[in-house]
Design an enzyme around this catalytic site. Structure first.
Site, short mmCIF file in Angstrom:
data_model
loop_
_atom_site.label_atom_id
_atom_site.label_comp_id
_atom_site.label_asym_id
_atom_site.label_seq_id
_atom_site.Cartn_x
_atom_site.Cartn_y
_atom_site.Cartn_z
N TYR A 61 -3.16 9.29 8.89
CA TYR A 61 -3.37 9.89 7.78
C TYR A 61 -4.10 10.81 7.42
O TYR A 61 -3.52 12.12 7.26
CB TYR A 61 -3.05 8.98 6.48
CG TYR A 61 -3.10 9.55 5.25
CD1 TYR A 61 -2.14 9.80 4.76
CD2 TYR A 61 -4.09 9.72 4.77
CE1 TYR A 61 -1.04 9.89 3.45
CE2 TYR A 61 -4.10 10.27 2.74
CZ TYR A 61 -2.70 10.48 2.40
OH TYR A 61 -2.76 11.01 1.17
N SER A 121 -1.78 16.31 -0.57
CA SER A 121 -2.60 15.41 -1.70
C SER A 121 -3.84 15.75 -0.96
O SER A 121 -4.44 16.94 -0.24
CB SER A 121 -2.44 14.23 -0.70
OG SER A 121 -2.96 14.27 0.24
#
Length: 323
Positions: free
Chosen positions: A157, A144
């Site tokens: 994250y 990502s």
């Protein structure tokens, strides 16, 4: 190892029960390949198994927690024994958590790292000896754009995604002596998946992905393309390239603006109860490929222009914020 035809090739997909992993399985299935689907939610895996078999694939379901290194070795061995060896291994399983860093329990941050970073490392560590024995194989890491763009209120994250990018680059360096073993990194922008509905949420506010939101089927198709024609890095959606560029040119300002936008959203969002989401255990809801935040379907050219316009406005905001 380049695979011109995927028929009868064995593809392992982690995080296949929903979102991008489920979308990827549906993109591979019509190629009549052997799919090994892994995730914690066995019920959802069996549902996608039926869909993929109806499209022509052979499917093996292996319930697996990617944060468990022994379980990942078991997954690799089961996949390797099933149809004569693994051709492609897709690291995709991940979890999301939102909240102030100090108000989010450290046990949660630790689990995010275990799943989003160590889960990918566990997968590569399990399959690489098999690839080296054969002298060929493809690892696809769905990282990502979070591997380049920090996400305030998602510090754990971000730590995992930045770590993933560094780990993968180091691994590619090690494998230069194995020219037929490929490590390929995907950097999609925000996706219309249920991931944010499954997220651990310590903000006390309902969460939504930031636009533009891309169809996860697009990521699945890119995985198919990379399995056939490996490449080191692939950015999925023009927004991912533009966000990477923004942070490269204006790192401090990009981070400040991102934090400002998130705070502004949270201030106006609907209240919601705090939740661990799927951080420690799977959840029994929203296991589709799409999350319902966008319009599912094939990507359209005008989205590129939308992303460009958003980026132009973003840079203007950066300039004004600096002033």
């Amino acid at each position: 190892m380049k695979i011109s035809k995927l028929q009868d090739k064995t593809i392992v997909i982690t995080g296949a029960s929903s979102g991008a992993g489920r979308a990827a399985a549906l993109q591979f299935a019509p190629h009549r390949c052997n799919l090994v689907l892994a995730a914690r939610n066995e019920v959802a895996l069996n549902e996608i198994k039926d869909e993929c078999e109806s499209l022509g694939a052979r499917v093996l379901v292996v319930p697996t927690d990617t944060s468990d290194a022994r379980a990942m070795i078991g997954l690799a061995n089961a996949a390797d024994d099933w149809q004569g060896g693994i051709d492609v291994w897709i690291n995709n399983a991940g979890i999301l958590v939102a909240g102030d860093f100090d108000r989010t329990p450290m046990a949660v941050h630790e689990q995010v790292i275990k799943t989003n970073l160590l889960g990918y490392m566990n997968g590569a560590h399990a399959v690489l000896p098999l690839f080296k024995q054969r002298g060929a194989g493809i690892i696809i890491n769905n990282i990502s754009i979070g591997g380049f763009l920090p996400v305030p209120y998602g510090a754990g994250y971000t730590a995992a995604k930045f770590g993933l990018r560094g780990w993968s680059e180091a691994l590619k360096g090690e494998l230069t002596e194995w020219p037929e073993i490929y490590v390929c990194d995907l950097f999609p922008s925000f996706l219309d998946t249920p991931g944010i509905q499954h997220a651990g949420n310590y903000t006390g506010k309902a969460l939504k992905p930031a636009p533009p939101v891309y169809d996860p089927a697009r990521v699945g198709q890119e995985m198919v393309n990379i399995a056939q024609h490996p490449q080191s890095n692939k950015y999925v959606g023009s927004a991912s390239v533009l966000l990477k560029l923004s942070h490269a040119v204006f790192p401090e300002l990009t981070t400040k603006i991102t934090a400002f936008v998130i705070r502004r959203y949270l201030k106006n969002a609907e209240p919601i109860a705090l939740s661990d989401g799927n951080v420690f255990n799977t959840v029994p809801y929203s296991m589709a490929a799409h999350g319902g935040f966008g319009l599912p379907g094939a990507p359209k050219a005008h989205r590129k222009y939308i992303a460009a316009a958003l980026f132009t406005g973003f840079l203007a905001g950066l300039y004004l914020f600096k002033k």
